[in-house]
Scaffold this motif. Sequence first.
Motif, PDB file in Angstrom:
ATOM      1  N   TYR A  73       0.790  -1.347  -0.221  1.00 28.88           N
ATOM      2  CA  TYR A  73       0.106  -0.004   0.106  1.00 28.88           C
ATOM      3  C   TYR A  73       0.937   1.061   0.007  1.00 28.88           C
ATOM      4  O   TYR A  73       0.750   2.215  -0.816  1.00 28.88           O
ATOM      5  N   THR A  74       2.019   1.302   0.856  1.00 30.88           N
ATOM      6  CA  THR A  74       2.944   2.386   0.901  1.00 30.88           C
ATOM      7  C   THR A  74       4.216   2.035   1.267  1.00 30.88           C
ATOM      8  O   THR A  74       4.123   1.019   2.128  1.00 30.88           O
ATOM      9  N   LYS A 110       0.037   1.273  -8.626  1.00 29.80           N
ATOM     10  CA  LYS A 110       0.235   2.649  -8.006  1.00 29.80           C
ATOM     11  C   LYS A 110       1.415   2.456  -7.234  1.00 29.80           C
ATOM     12  O   LYS A 110       2.081   1.527  -6.589  1.00 29.80           O
ATOM     13  N   GLU A 153     -10.610   0.560   2.451  1.00 26.85           N
ATOM     14  CA  GLU A 153      -9.750   1.344   1.374  1.00 26.85           C
ATOM     15  C   GLU A 153      -8.337   0.733   0.841  1.00 26.85           C
ATOM     16  O   GLU A 153      -8.230   1.085  -0.256  1.00 26.85           O
ATOM     17  N   TYR A 183      -7.454  -0.322  -2.727  1.00 30.87           N
ATOM     18  CA  TYR A 183      -6.342   0.039  -3.507  1.00 30.87           C
ATOM     19  C   TYR A 183      -5.439  -1.103  -4.034  1.00 30.87           C
ATOM     20  O   TYR A 183      -5.092  -1.013  -5.213  1.00 30.87           O
ATOM     21  N   GLY A 191     -11.703   2.708  -2.578  1.00 34.20           N
ATOM     22  CA  GLY A 191     -10.342   2.334  -2.853  1.00 34.20           C
ATOM     23  C   GLY A 191     -10.087   2.038  -4.268  1.00 34.20           C
ATOM     24  O   GLY A 191      -9.271   2.732  -4.869  1.00 34.20           O
ATOM     25  N   ALA A 196      -0.885   6.542  -2.990  1.00 35.15           N
ATOM     26  CA  ALA A 196      -2.337   7.039  -3.242  1.00 35.15           C
ATOM     27  C   ALA A 196      -2.393   8.418  -3.681  1.00 35.15           C
ATOM     28  O   ALA A 196      -3.245   8.782  -4.636  1.00 35.15           O
ATOM     29  N   LYS A 222      -5.459   9.448 -13.172  1.00 35.29           N
ATOM     30  CA  LYS A 222      -5.278   9.322 -11.609  1.00 35.29           C
ATOM     31  C   LYS A 222      -4.189   9.678 -11.044  1.00 35.29           C
ATOM     32  O   LYS A 222      -3.343  10.281 -11.969  1.00 35.29           O
ATOM     33  N   ASN A 227      -5.056  -2.826  -8.160  1.00 34.63           N
ATOM     34  CA  ASN A 227      -3.431  -3.195  -9.017  1.00 34.63           C
ATOM     35  C   ASN A 227      -3.983  -4.543  -9.494  1.00 34.63           C
ATOM     36  O   ASN A 227      -3.206  -4.854 -10.638  1.00 34.63           O
ATOM     37  N   SER A 253     -10.641   5.374  -6.476  1.00 38.03           N
ATOM     38  CA  SER A 253      -9.879   6.320  -6.558  1.00 38.03           C
ATOM     39  C   SER A 253      -8.645   5.885  -7.119  1.00 38.03           C
ATOM     40  O   SER A 253      -7.625   6.817  -7.450  1.00 38.03           O
ATOM     41  N   ALA A 254      -8.237   4.787  -7.085  1.00 39.74           N
ATOM     42  CA  ALA A 254      -6.958   4.080  -7.662  1.00 39.74           C
ATOM     43  C   ALA A 254      -6.992   4.078  -9.046  1.00 39.74           C
ATOM     44  O   ALA A 254      -5.863   4.158  -9.960  1.00 39.74           O
TER      45      ALA A 254
END
Lengths: 400, 400
Positions: free
Chosen positions: A254-255, B253, A324, A328, A362, B256, B265, A332, A365-366
């Motif tokens: 995710y991050t 991604k 969310e 996300y 999620g 986000a 996006k 993917n 938005s992605a």
Amino acid sequence: MNIDRKKTDTEQIRIDNRREIIETLRVYGPMARVMLGRQTGLSPATVTAITSDLMAEGLLKEVKSEPPASPASRGRPRVLIDLNEESSFVLGIKLSMNELRYMLGDMKGQIVAEKAVELDTLALNSDSLMQTILDGIDEFMDSYTREKERLCGCGVAIQGFVNANEGEIVWSPALSFRHCPVTLPLSDALDIPVVVANDANCIAIAIRNQPEYQSMENFAVIMLGYGVGMGVIIDGALYSGFHGAAAEFGHTKYTADGPQCNCGKKGCIEAYVSDYAIYRKAKTLVELPETNELHPSDLEMSQLLAKAESGDPNVLEIYKEAGEVLGYGIANLMALFSPEKIVISGQGVRAYKFLEAGINAGVESALVKELISETTIEPYSWQKDITGIGILALALKAIY
Amino acid sequence: MNIDRKKTDTEQIRIDNRREIIETLRVYGPMARVMLGRQTGLSPATVTAITSDLMAEGLLKEVKSEPPASPASRGRPRVLIDLNEESSFVLGIKLSMNELRYMLGDMKGQIVAEKAVELDTLALNSDSLMQTILDGIDEFMDSYTREKERLCGCGVAIQGFVNANEGEIVWSPALSFRHCPVTLPLSDALDIPVVVANDANCIAIAIRNQPEYQSMENFAVIMLGYGVGMGVIIDGALYSGFHGAAAEFGHTKYTADGPQCNCGKKGCIEAYVSDYAIYRKAKTLVELPETNELHPSDLEMSQLLAKAESGDPNVLEIYKEAGEVLGYGIANLMALFSPEKIVISGQGVRAYKFLEAGINAGVESALVKELISETTIEPYSWQKDITGIGILALALKAIY
């Protein structure tokens, strides 16, 4: 060249057709020869020849159907072909945190006996794990002498990364060591073929083997629970990648610098969406029992869910945020696999109604809507753990 | 049930074997019948029967090899089987930002003539795009009357999302409208089969069709350039997903809420790693010519690369950061697909030596080493655009 040597090999065709008939009967249950032909696309002559062989081997049997209601058929019962459930048995073993579960399955892939043993899995090493499993099998099978004689395959389901090609556990949160060979030591000791699979792949197979999922050739099954796993079906078969460890959705990111994941890295989808991640987050906001943070129990997760049911805004927010992040990650998946459907399963799906709005937000938005396209996301109602059904199916598939 | 009706169908086997022989000759060039049998796994009788048919149809020809040096063979030249390159021709069309490129390919998949036309692609609508292409084909083929008579297929390569199943462009940065049917209007007008494919998929096919990639059944080809695309080969064939638009790696991604992506996006891998993303970032740090930010030219990208070659620390840092984001995306690919190899191609690969350290750092920071496993990442040297070779191969594959 993409050579499929099978296609010129009539022997291989015969083996494929036998398997086709066995699997069709396993999925749909007993049926008349003519229906079997329609369902498999095989000619009547082929169906007759193969079912005769399989009946001679004792793998199939004839059963009488209830007489049809229509008077035109003059009330005569029809002869149906069915798998002979007592012809062969397979053993399923599931390794998860502090538990080994043994399952005896019949030719139809049904669980006929089951036993769970609690133990400190983190205290095991490679040898003691294998010895524990073999001792456990001996004890479990002790009262099933008839079935033991007809045992012809074994499957081992693992919480963690599995290399299906090499037949080894690469890493499991239930174990304190890595790279544990499984199929070779067990098949040597038991003298039957042994397969090993990731737990989420077993769930994907169990779902795929249901009649309503038979027409779906490309879909992904996400498993929410103690971890976040996935099984991917491509062209109707489980996809396990070149290195045998594909579909580790829970460890996509995710991050770059998010919360700690069980795998050792940070910011994985699992570090937001698994039971432990949700419980860890919840404990900072609401009062909950102290627990082993990496392994909240079913009861503890149920208590958390009850707080959501009662409208606790903090808990609702936690589920929405987890949704969310999941959405996300699903975006993917859609961009890379473009699957027909994404099925959400595992015991974590009990919180689906609290995750759903977050998941959709999620994804939207992605990902541009052209890539979301017609891929649907649907929950798979989790009445009981179907990992065992999946590993027994894989063990049977390795034989017939 | 996963029914492959082909397997009981001898007619289908014959078609598959014909295709196998044609494709083997296309990949490896002329060879003796005995070698053709070894390479395809087909029996000598099958090879003889099929090559006779194909020679009667004019698709194959016999050629004499140079006499072998070995005296044991008494210097006699051997008879080799080869594709008759003049037997059939296919047309390739590539649509990208402000350019339509027409290519004439022979039976061997070689480009025999080529022509690029500049135009304002953003000013087109669905009808005028098709009319422009058809007029362009007429003009291009005007001096190739003999080849025109033997034209038997057409392929269209598109920068953007393609639905290969429906035969349409879903979205392209080169067009100002969405959902443009391609295969139906062109096949109606030309009276030959037409296929459409994403540009990165064409590159993956062109690479796959080289002898040294024939043994690789599961790999991904990432295309770096005006966008970031990908083609995935699973079980030796291009994977395009249920909705025909899989492998959109550029729109997975990184974060986000990152920089604006061409797709609309934010935070997509492409928004960090494509030409426009790198150029956009570079312009904030070093002096560069003003340009259309969304479409820096080859020359402008070469100038930027020259600054890296000369050791400009700002530019080196930009490439390193782009590499890290790319590595992070590749980590997700490894977790999901577990491919044997990830090949980096496209004109952006010219900067590979400046991206490489970042890529490795990105992968290692994102993914546990067990999942990185033995997947290798390698650059594919980009001498010239191979999209055309790929679309011609797809057009030929749709016929033979």
